[in-house]
Design a protein around this motif. Structure first.
Motif, PDB file in Angstrom:
ATOM      1  N   SER A   1      -5.954  15.514  -7.491  1.00  0.00           N
ATOM      2  CA  SER A   1      -6.861  14.813  -8.404  1.00  0.00           C
ATOM      3  C   SER A   1      -7.562  13.699  -7.625  1.00  0.00           C
ATOM      4  CB  SER A   1      -6.080  14.230  -9.585  1.00  0.00           C
ATOM      5  OG  SER A   1      -6.936  13.514 -10.454  1.00  0.00           O
ATOM      6  N   PRO A   2      -8.749  13.992  -7.065  1.00  0.00           N
ATOM      7  CA  PRO A   2      -9.437  13.011  -6.221  1.00  0.00           C
ATOM      8  C   PRO A   2      -9.738  11.688  -6.922  1.00  0.00           C
ATOM      9  CG  PRO A   2     -10.425  15.179  -5.969  1.00  0.00           C
ATOM     10  CD  PRO A   2      -9.476  15.268  -7.123  1.00  0.00           C
ATOM     11  N   ILE A   3      -9.986  11.754  -8.220  1.00  0.00           N
ATOM     12  CA  ILE A   3     -10.304  10.551  -8.991  1.00  0.00           C
ATOM     13  C   ILE A   3      -9.340  10.457 -10.165  1.00  0.00           C
ATOM     14  CG2 ILE A   3     -12.079   9.291 -10.270  1.00  0.00           C
ATOM     15  CD1 ILE A   3     -14.172  10.999  -8.854  1.00  0.00           C
ATOM     16  N   ALA A   4      -8.792   9.269 -10.384  1.00  0.00           N
ATOM     17  CA  ALA A   4      -7.878   9.057 -11.507  1.00  0.00           C
ATOM     18  C   ALA A   4      -8.284   7.785 -12.242  1.00  0.00           C
ATOM     19  CB  ALA A   4      -6.439   8.953 -11.013  1.00  0.00           C
ATOM     20  N   TYR A   5      -8.524   7.902 -13.528  1.00  0.00           N
ATOM     21  CA  TYR A   5      -8.897   6.726 -14.320  1.00  0.00           C
ATOM     22  C   TYR A   5      -7.700   5.787 -14.432  1.00  0.00           C
ATOM     23  CZ  TYR A   5     -10.334   3.721 -18.142  1.00  0.00           C
ATOM     24  OH  TYR A   5     -10.634   2.617 -18.902  1.00  0.00           O
ATOM     25  N   ASP A   6      -7.956   4.523 -14.150  1.00  0.00           N
ATOM     26  CA  ASP A   6      -6.910   3.502 -14.225  1.00  0.00           C
ATOM     27  C   ASP A   6      -7.293   2.489 -15.302  1.00  0.00           C
ATOM     28  OD1 ASP A   6      -5.156   1.338 -13.870  1.00  0.00           O
ATOM     29  OD2 ASP A   6      -4.980   1.708 -11.722  1.00  0.00           O
ATOM     30  N   PRO A   7      -6.569   2.470 -16.429  1.00  0.00           N
ATOM     31  CA  PRO A   7      -6.923   1.544 -17.510  1.00  0.00           C
ATOM     32  C   PRO A   7      -6.807   0.084 -17.100  1.00  0.00           C
ATOM     33  CG  PRO A   7      -4.781   2.586 -17.919  1.00  0.00           C
ATOM     34  CD  PRO A   7      -5.405   3.304 -16.770  1.00  0.00           C
ATOM     35  N   HIS A   8      -5.971  -0.204 -16.105  1.00  0.00           N
ATOM     36  CA  HIS A   8      -5.839  -1.591 -15.634  1.00  0.00           C
ATOM     37  C   HIS A   8      -7.146  -2.074 -15.023  1.00  0.00           C
ATOM     38  CE1 HIS A   8      -4.152  -5.181 -13.809  1.00  0.00           C
ATOM     39  NE2 HIS A   8      -4.661  -4.799 -12.652  1.00  0.00           N
ATOM     40  N   TRP A   9      -7.783  -1.193 -14.246  1.00  0.00           N
ATOM     41  CA  TRP A   9      -9.047  -1.562 -13.611  1.00  0.00           C
ATOM     42  C   TRP A   9     -10.240  -1.294 -14.528  1.00  0.00           C
ATOM     43  CZ3 TRP A   9      -8.853  -4.640  -9.680  1.00  0.00           C
ATOM     44  CH2 TRP A   9      -7.778  -4.580  -8.783  1.00  0.00           C
ATOM     45  N   GLY A  10     -10.103  -0.305 -15.376  1.00  0.00           N
ATOM     46  CA  GLY A  10     -11.207   0.025 -16.265  1.00  0.00           C
ATOM     47  C   GLY A  10     -12.217   0.962 -15.651  1.00  0.00           C
ATOM     48  N   PHE A  11     -11.863   1.612 -14.557  1.00  0.00           N
ATOM     49  CA  PHE A  11     -12.754   2.593 -13.934  1.00  0.00           C
ATOM     50  C   PHE A  11     -11.903   3.613 -13.176  1.00  0.00           C
ATOM     51  CE2 PHE A  11     -12.723  -1.212 -11.148  1.00  0.00           C
ATOM     52  CZ  PHE A  11     -12.119  -0.677 -10.004  1.00  0.00           C
ATOM     53  N   GLY A  12     -12.551   4.685 -12.758  1.00  0.00           N
ATOM     54  CA  GLY A  12     -11.840   5.721 -12.023  1.00  0.00           C
ATOM     55  C   GLY A  12     -11.583   5.301 -10.582  1.00  0.00           C
ATOM     56  N   VAL A  13     -10.336   5.364 -10.176  1.00  0.00           N
ATOM     57  CA  VAL A  13      -9.975   5.029  -8.796  1.00  0.00           C
ATOM     58  C   VAL A  13     -10.124   6.283  -7.940  1.00  0.00           C
ATOM     59  CG1 VAL A  13      -8.113   4.268  -7.272  1.00  0.00           C
ATOM     60  CG2 VAL A  13      -8.377   3.237  -9.549  1.00  0.00           C
ATOM     61  N   VAL A  14     -10.911   6.172  -6.884  1.00  0.00           N
ATOM     62  CA  VAL A  14     -11.149   7.312  -5.996  1.00  0.00           C
ATOM     63  C   VAL A  14      -9.983   7.389  -5.001  1.00  0.00           C
ATOM     64  CG1 VAL A  14     -12.776   8.433  -4.408  1.00  0.00           C
ATOM     65  CG2 VAL A  14     -13.632   6.988  -6.268  1.00  0.00           C
ATOM     66  N   ARG A  15      -8.931   8.026  -5.442  1.00  0.00           N
ATOM     67  CA  ARG A  15      -7.715   8.076  -4.631  1.00  0.00           C
ATOM     68  C   ARG A  15      -7.903   8.871  -3.347  1.00  0.00           C
ATOM     69  NH1 ARG A  15      -2.964   9.120  -9.182  1.00  0.00           N
ATOM     70  NH2 ARG A  15      -2.964   7.016 -10.070  1.00  0.00           N
ATOM     71  N   ILE A  16      -8.795   9.846  -3.366  1.00  0.00           N
ATOM     72  CA  ILE A  16      -9.013  10.642  -2.161  1.00  0.00           C
ATOM     73  C   ILE A  16      -9.528   9.767  -1.024  1.00  0.00           C
ATOM     74  CG2 ILE A  16     -11.407  11.293  -2.684  1.00  0.00           C
ATOM     75  CD1 ILE A  16      -8.682  13.583  -1.188  1.00  0.00           C
ATOM     76  N   ALA A  17     -10.197   8.648  -1.365  1.00  0.00           N
ATOM     77  CA  ALA A  17     -10.665   7.731  -0.325  1.00  0.00           C
ATOM     78  C   ALA A  17      -9.489   7.081   0.397  1.00  0.00           C
ATOM     79  CB  ALA A  17     -11.560   6.655  -0.938  1.00  0.00           C
ATOM     80  N   HIS A  18      -8.383   6.876  -0.306  1.00  0.00           N
ATOM     81  CA  HIS A  18      -7.192   6.305   0.313  1.00  0.00           C
ATOM     82  C   HIS A  18      -6.616   7.269   1.347  1.00  0.00           C
ATOM     83  CE1 HIS A  18      -6.595   3.973  -3.726  1.00  0.00           C
ATOM     84  NE2 HIS A  18      -7.659   3.573  -3.058  1.00  0.00           N
ATOM     85  N   ALA A  19      -6.565   8.551   0.985  1.00  0.00           N
ATOM     86  CA  ALA A  19      -6.054   9.561   1.913  1.00  0.00           C
ATOM     87  C   ALA A  19      -6.986   9.708   3.111  1.00  0.00           C
ATOM     88  CB  ALA A  19      -5.896  10.904   1.193  1.00  0.00           C
ATOM     89  N   PHE A  20      -8.301   9.722   2.852  1.00  0.00           N
ATOM     90  CA  PHE A  20      -9.266   9.798   3.953  1.00  0.00           C
ATOM     91  C   PHE A  20      -9.139   8.579   4.857  1.00  0.00           C
ATOM     92  CE2 PHE A  20     -12.348  12.590   1.320  1.00  0.00           C
ATOM     93  CZ  PHE A  20     -11.740  13.738   1.802  1.00  0.00           C
ATOM     94  N   GLY A  21      -8.901   7.418   4.258  1.00  0.00           N
ATOM     95  CA  GLY A  21      -8.743   6.207   5.045  1.00  0.00           C
ATOM     96  C   GLY A  21      -7.528   6.280   5.949  1.00  0.00           C
ATOM     97  N   ALA A  22      -6.407   6.713   5.395  1.00  0.00           N
ATOM     98  CA  ALA A  22      -5.187   6.840   6.195  1.00  0.00           C
ATOM     99  C   ALA A  22      -5.391   7.819   7.342  1.00  0.00           C
ATOM    100  CB  ALA A  22      -4.031   7.289   5.307  1.00  0.00           C
ATOM    101  N   ALA A  23      -6.055   8.929   7.060  1.00  0.00           N
ATOM    102  CA  ALA A  23      -6.332   9.916   8.109  1.00  0.00           C
ATOM    103  C   ALA A  23      -7.262   9.332   9.173  1.00  0.00           C
ATOM    104  CB  ALA A  23      -6.951  11.173   7.495  1.00  0.00           C
ATOM    105  N   SER A  24      -8.225   8.517   8.756  1.00  0.00           N
ATOM    106  CA  SER A  24      -9.140   7.891   9.709  1.00  0.00           C
ATOM    107  C   SER A  24      -8.395   6.933  10.630  1.00  0.00           C
ATOM    108  CB  SER A  24     -10.245   7.134   8.953  1.00  0.00           C
ATOM    109  OG  SER A  24     -11.015   8.011   8.161  1.00  0.00           O
ATOM    110  N   GLY A  25      -7.494   6.135  10.049  1.00  0.00           N
ATOM    111  CA  GLY A  25      -6.698   5.225  10.864  1.00  0.00           C
ATOM    112  C   GLY A  25      -5.860   5.971  11.883  1.00  0.00           C
ATOM    113  N   LEU A  26      -5.250   7.077  11.469  1.00  0.00           N
ATOM    114  CA  LEU A  26      -4.453   7.892  12.375  1.00  0.00           C
ATOM    115  C   LEU A  26      -5.328   8.464  13.491  1.00  0.00           C
ATOM    116  CD1 LEU A  26      -1.847   9.349  13.181  1.00  0.00           C
ATOM    117  CD2 LEU A  26      -2.455  11.156  11.529  1.00  0.00           C
TER     118      LEU A  26
END
Length: 206
Positions: free
Chosen positions: A163-188
């Protein structure tokens, strides 16, 4: 570099990241031209690949990312140059945006979180490596272990490939979680390339 200059550069890096992200988040025209919009990038507005990481959706979003960035810079600057830390953050952010172009479900994106995941992964791996002078720095090594483990656990728990995007009621918008995975891969990736270059230099001088 003297300890005093190192400290000045470190806090300058922290202030620069916070100020630049604040400008793109709260100055309306910078927000408008900086936010990642997939169709706009595909139409030729390539600069959004570079600027999107600095744009945040609201004050809390900016504050959370700015605090995380400052914390990471301060931790990593114990053994790494601030200029290298910020450079890695920027490269990770750009790589994340390029990767997002292959995600048609992500039509827009803003924020440093993807780049910060990359910085944490890269920085953690760098801190695990013994210092060049052979000095033992157990605290830095433990920070490296915590950063690497934290990124791995977070990316695994988010399951962003499902699920690349997941709505987070705490933030009030969809969190693009796939960007976190892409970021970790970029750092590696950046760490691997750095180690490859360092090994090549050692062999050239050996």
């Amino acid at each position: 570099m003297s300890a005093h200059r190192q400290t000045l550069h470190t806090w300058g890096a922290c202030a620069g990241v916070a100020a630049l992200s604040a400008a793109f988040s709260f100055v309306p025209w910078l927000y408008a031209v900086g936010l990642y919009q997939r169709e706009a990038v595909r139409a030729g507005q390539w600069w959004r690949i570079v600027t999107a990481m600095w744009v945040h959706l609201d004050t809390w979003h900016w504050l959370a990312d700015a605090m995380a960035a400052v914390g990471l810079i301060l931790l990593l600057a114990r053994v790494l140059r601030p200029q290298v830390i910020v450079g890695t953050l920027v490269v990770c952010g750009v790589l994340v945006q390029i990767a997002l172009l292959n995600q048609p479900t992500v039509q827009w994106y803003g924020g440093l979180s993807g780049a910060l995941h990359g910085l944490a992964a890269w920085g953690g791996l760098r801190l695990l490596k013994p210092s060049a002078d052979g000095a033992e720095d157990r605290f830095s090594r433990w920070i490296g272990v915590a950063l690497c483990a934290g990124v791995l656990v977070k990316v695994w728990l988010e399951q962003s490939w499902l699920s690349p995007i997941a709505y987070d009621p705490h933030w009030g918008f969809g969190v693009v979680r796939i960007a976190h995975a892409f970021g970790a891969a970029s750092g590696l990736l950046i760490w691997v390339l750095g180690e490859w270059r360092a090994q090549g230099r050692r062999q050239a001088h050996g």
